[in-house]
Design an enzyme around this catalytic site. Structure first.
Site, PDB file in Angstrom:
ATOM      1  N   TYR A  15     -22.033  12.095 -40.827  1.00  0.00           N
ATOM      2  CA  TYR A  15     -21.800  11.714 -39.353  1.00  0.00           C
ATOM      3  C   TYR A  15     -22.423  10.483 -39.463  1.00  0.00           C
ATOM      4  O   TYR A  15     -21.677   9.456 -38.454  1.00  0.00           O
ATOM      5  CB  TYR A  15     -22.666  12.478 -38.372  1.00  0.00           C
ATOM      6  CG  TYR A  15     -23.041  12.079 -37.151  1.00  0.00           C
ATOM      7  CD1 TYR A  15     -21.085  12.876 -36.065  1.00  0.00           C
ATOM      8  CD2 TYR A  15     -23.564  11.390 -36.369  1.00  0.00           C
ATOM      9  CE1 TYR A  15     -21.594  12.298 -35.400  1.00  0.00           C
ATOM     10  CE2 TYR A  15     -23.281  11.538 -35.166  1.00  0.00           C
ATOM     11  CZ  TYR A  15     -22.584  11.805 -34.433  1.00  0.00           C
ATOM     12  OH  TYR A  15     -22.547  11.860 -32.747  1.00  0.00           O
ATOM     13  N   ASN A  69      -6.287  18.842 -26.758  1.00  0.00           N
ATOM     14  CA  ASN A  69      -6.469  20.162 -26.104  1.00  0.00           C
ATOM     15  C   ASN A  69      -5.686  19.529 -24.664  1.00  0.00           C
ATOM     16  O   ASN A  69      -6.585  19.477 -23.630  1.00  0.00           O
ATOM     17  CB  ASN A  69      -7.293  20.660 -25.464  1.00  0.00           C
ATOM     18  CG  ASN A  69      -7.461  22.092 -24.786  1.00  0.00           C
ATOM     19  OD1 ASN A  69      -6.140  22.096 -23.892  1.00  0.00           O
ATOM     20  ND2 ASN A  69      -8.349  22.685 -25.809  1.00  0.00           N
ATOM     21  N   SER A 112     -11.714  15.194 -22.797  1.00  0.00           N
ATOM     22  CA  SER A 112     -11.730  16.573 -21.971  1.00  0.00           C
ATOM     23  C   SER A 112     -13.272  16.963 -21.866  1.00  0.00           C
ATOM     24  O   SER A 112     -13.307  17.925 -21.280  1.00  0.00           O
ATOM     25  CB  SER A 112     -10.527  17.596 -22.995  1.00  0.00           C
ATOM     26  OG  SER A 112     -11.448  17.216 -24.321  1.00  0.00           O
TER      27      SER A 112
END
Lengths: 254, 70
Positions: free
Chosen positions: A154, A39, A15
């Site tokens: 991360y 989404n 997206s």
């Protein structure tokens, strides 16, 4: 003939950012693209701008790993056997160990890493991929190789991704499935908007100019490498991690 | 939240020894890039507030940080 003509390519995180750029370039190279993410509205918007026909949107919840695996199977059933899978879904946090929470740790490892394994597990089953034309690409990060303060979670999630790519490349080579990773320095995406906000526009621009002599990396730069790794042009390459440094040897926002 | 409670939260966040409202941040040894990062995260988590570069640079004393904690 285009590089991905006739292939079905699934892209997580399609997206926005790098995933969106990869979806667009894959479609431009003739692939039918499964745009995967959470989404529906944003994914539908990307799907509608893809050139060519036969693209689709698939929604997944990163907290439901068996659901991610089933989605991979559903894509192969609905669109045909897969010829490529790119895991570009990812989240980034810059948090010191003292400030972080166990929820953040678990979410980040799951989205950046475990979802990749779940999808690959669903996709790399007999009949669900095209033998000798299946390429899996993980969008990793230079942070996995050398990270600064605040990046422990991360960096670990991306290092886990890299390590699994190395192992899976060996595990699946005899079945004609290739696994490679791409490790860019920070890319101009919504993910870096936060750093830009924190540092201020001009300080950020100055910082990038100083630390990345070849310029800020754009999503399209990463997509170019992904298309190469998906295509037959890289048919003997597996287990490799392609570094996109833009000339920076190390990187720190902190 | 009282001023004392805010100062206590700042101390805990940046792992500082006893602070007082009028102390200048330049004299606080743990007010470095890591301390600033912890303050940014604390504002985000506890006050749902995103601090930007300008706000952060405008903090001169401990009281300046406390005043922003609303």
């Amino acid at each position: 003939m285009a590089d991905l003509e006739g292939r079905v390519v699934a892209v997580t995180g399609a997206s926005s950012g790098i995933g969106r750029a990869i979806a667009i370039q894959s479609a431009s190279e003739g692939a039918r693209v499964a745009c995967c993410g959470r989404n529906a509205e944003k994914l539908e918007a990307v799907r509608s701008e893809l050139p060519g026909d036969g693209h689709a949107v698939y929604i997944f919840d990163s907290e439901d790993l068996p659901g991610v695996e089933s989605m991979a199977a559903a894509i192969a059933k609905g669109m045909g056997p897969l010829g490529g899978f790119v895991h570009s879904a990812g989240v980034s946090v810059t948090q010191l160990l003292r400030d972080t929470s166990y929820d953040v740790m678990e979410d980040l490892l799951r989205i950046n890493f475990t979802v990749f394994l779940a999808f690959a597990r669903g996709a790399c089953r007999r009949g669900r991929y095209v033998q000798s034309a299946m390429s899996v690409v993980g969008i990793s990060s230079m942070a996995a190789l050398s990270a600064d303060s605040g990046m422990s979670i991360y960096a670990a999630s991306k290092a886990a991704l890299n390590a699994s790519i190395k192992s899976l490349a060996k595990e699946y080579a005899s079945r004609g499935v290739r696994f490679n990773g791409i490790c860019p320095n920070p890319v101009n995406t919504p993910m870096t908007d936060k750093a830009r906000f924190l540092m201020g526009d001009s300080a950020f621009a100055e910082f990038i100019e100083k630390s990345m002599p070849l310029g800020l990396i754009e999503p399209e730069d990463v997509a170019d490498s992904a298309i190469f790794l998906l295509s037959d042009k890289s048919r003997r390459i597996t287990g490799s991690l392609l570094e996109i440094t833009s000339g920076a040897s190390s990187f720190s926002y902190v | 939240m009282t001023l004392e409670e805010k100062i206590s939260l700042i101390e805990e966040t940046i792992e500082a020894d006893k602070l007082n409202a009028d102390m200048e941040l330049k004299d606080v040894d743990v007010w470095d890039s890591l301390g600033r990062l912890s303050i940014i995260i604390m504002f985000d988590q506890k006050f749902n507030k995103n601090l930007n570069a300008e706000t952060l640079a405008a903090f001169k004393t401990v009281r300046d940080i406390a005043d922003e904690m609303e």
